[in-house]
Design an enzyme around this catalytic site. Structure first.
Site, PDB file in Angstrom:
ATOM      1  N   HIS A 179     -30.154  -6.445  -5.064  1.00 57.13           N
ATOM      2  CA  HIS A 179     -29.730  -6.760  -6.431  1.00 57.13           C
ATOM      3  C   HIS A 179     -30.893  -6.975  -7.384  1.00 57.13           C
ATOM      4  O   HIS A 179     -30.710  -7.518  -8.474  1.00 57.13           O
ATOM      5  CB  HIS A 179     -28.797  -7.975  -6.420  1.00 57.13           C
ATOM      6  CG  HIS A 179     -27.524  -7.712  -5.688  1.00 57.13           C
ATOM      7  ND1 HIS A 179     -26.767  -8.707  -5.110  1.00 57.13           N
ATOM      8  CD2 HIS A 179     -26.868  -6.548  -5.422  1.00 57.13           C
ATOM      9  CE1 HIS A 179     -25.698  -8.180  -4.521  1.00 57.13           C
ATOM     10  NE2 HIS A 179     -25.749  -6.868  -4.692  1.00 57.13           N
ATOM     11  N   THR A 204     -24.076 -15.841   3.326  1.00 57.78           N
ATOM     12  CA  THR A 204     -23.286 -15.016   2.414  1.00 57.78           C
ATOM     13  C   THR A 204     -21.833 -15.029   2.842  1.00 57.78           C
ATOM     14  O   THR A 204     -21.516 -15.041   4.032  1.00 57.78           O
ATOM     15  CB  THR A 204     -23.797 -13.568   2.348  1.00 57.78           C
ATOM     16  OG1 THR A 204     -22.897 -12.781   1.558  1.00 57.78           O
ATOM     17  CG2 THR A 204     -23.933 -12.949   3.727  1.00 57.78           C
TER      18      THR A 204
END
Length: 236
Positions: free
Chosen positions: A104, A171
């Site tokens: 990202h 996550t």
């Protein structure tokens, strides 16, 4: 040498004091995604977007890698290790990990608004509002905004497919396409999940081990387990 692929998310850096995005008290509770993390936001209010990432950069530089980052880095003593992270901080690198793919983007780099592949490092924490790239275009945070493609996903998928063991740390496996990386792990390859919450493991068909602990506690534990499990193929 056994290849360990570590797929990390915001939870691994939360133990260093960095705010996550999706928790009840996370950054999206304070900021609207539409205001700070979309191409439209950058065009509409460039100053706010730049300020938002300047704050994130300053917080990151004040933070230190925690036991989870250090445990991941230490695995390189015994294994072929690659890290694929959703995080934009540099705590994996600062802990000593030598191969890190940032899905990202990266806080410590800026990129040309004209050429997405033209990036430059940030000096310190502050991006000047009028900073320009070598091609003359305005610079923007080197961040994959919502609505933009994830340019390194194919590379990450190839890394996942090479794993002899795949580790998911910090996550929820809820952010796509990143969360789909577990689908690229070869059949039979063990998957280890370190997270105190309830990550979505419903799509994992591989042998699965869950350590329901925060990353700073669970990753050092898992590092020991990996050494025991793959002892015959490690080299000191």
């Amino acid at each position: 040498m056994t290849k360990i692929v570590v797929f990390s998310g915001a939870g691994i850096s939360a133990d260093s004091g960095l705010a996550t995005f999706r928790d009840a008290d996370g950054l999206w509770a304070e900021y609207r995604i539409e205001d700070v993390c979309t191409p439209e936001a950058l065009a509409r209010n460039r100053a706010l977007v730049v300020e938002f990432y300047n704050k994130r950069r300053r917080e990151m530089l004040a933070a230190e890698p925690n036991a989870a980052h250090r445990a991941v880095a230490a695995l390189e003593q015994w294994f072929d290790v690659e890290v694929v992270t959703q995080n934009v901080d540099n705590l994996h690198e600062r802990a000593g990990s030598s191969r890190v793919t940032h899905l990202h983007g990266e806080l410590m780099r800026l990129r040309s608004e004209r050429d997405a592949e033209l990036t430059v490092p940030v000096e310190g924490w502050e991006q000047p509002l009028d900073a320009r790239a070598p091609d003359g275009a305005l610079l923007r945070p080197h961040i994959v905004f919502f609505g933009e493609a994830v340019p390194l996903f194919d590379r990450a998928a190839r890394i996942a497919a090479e794993a002899d063991a795949f580790v998911v740390a910090g996550t929820s496996l809820a952010v796509y396409p990143a969360a789909s990386l577990v689908r690229y792990v070869r059949p039979g390859v063990p998957v280890y999940v370190v997270d105190p919450g309830h990550p979505d493991t419903s799509g994992i068909r591989n042998p699965l081990t869950v350590i329901a602990k925060r990353a700073a506690e669970g990753m050092p534990e898992l590092a020991g387990l990996l050494r025991e499990t793959f002892a015959s193929s490690t080299s000191v």
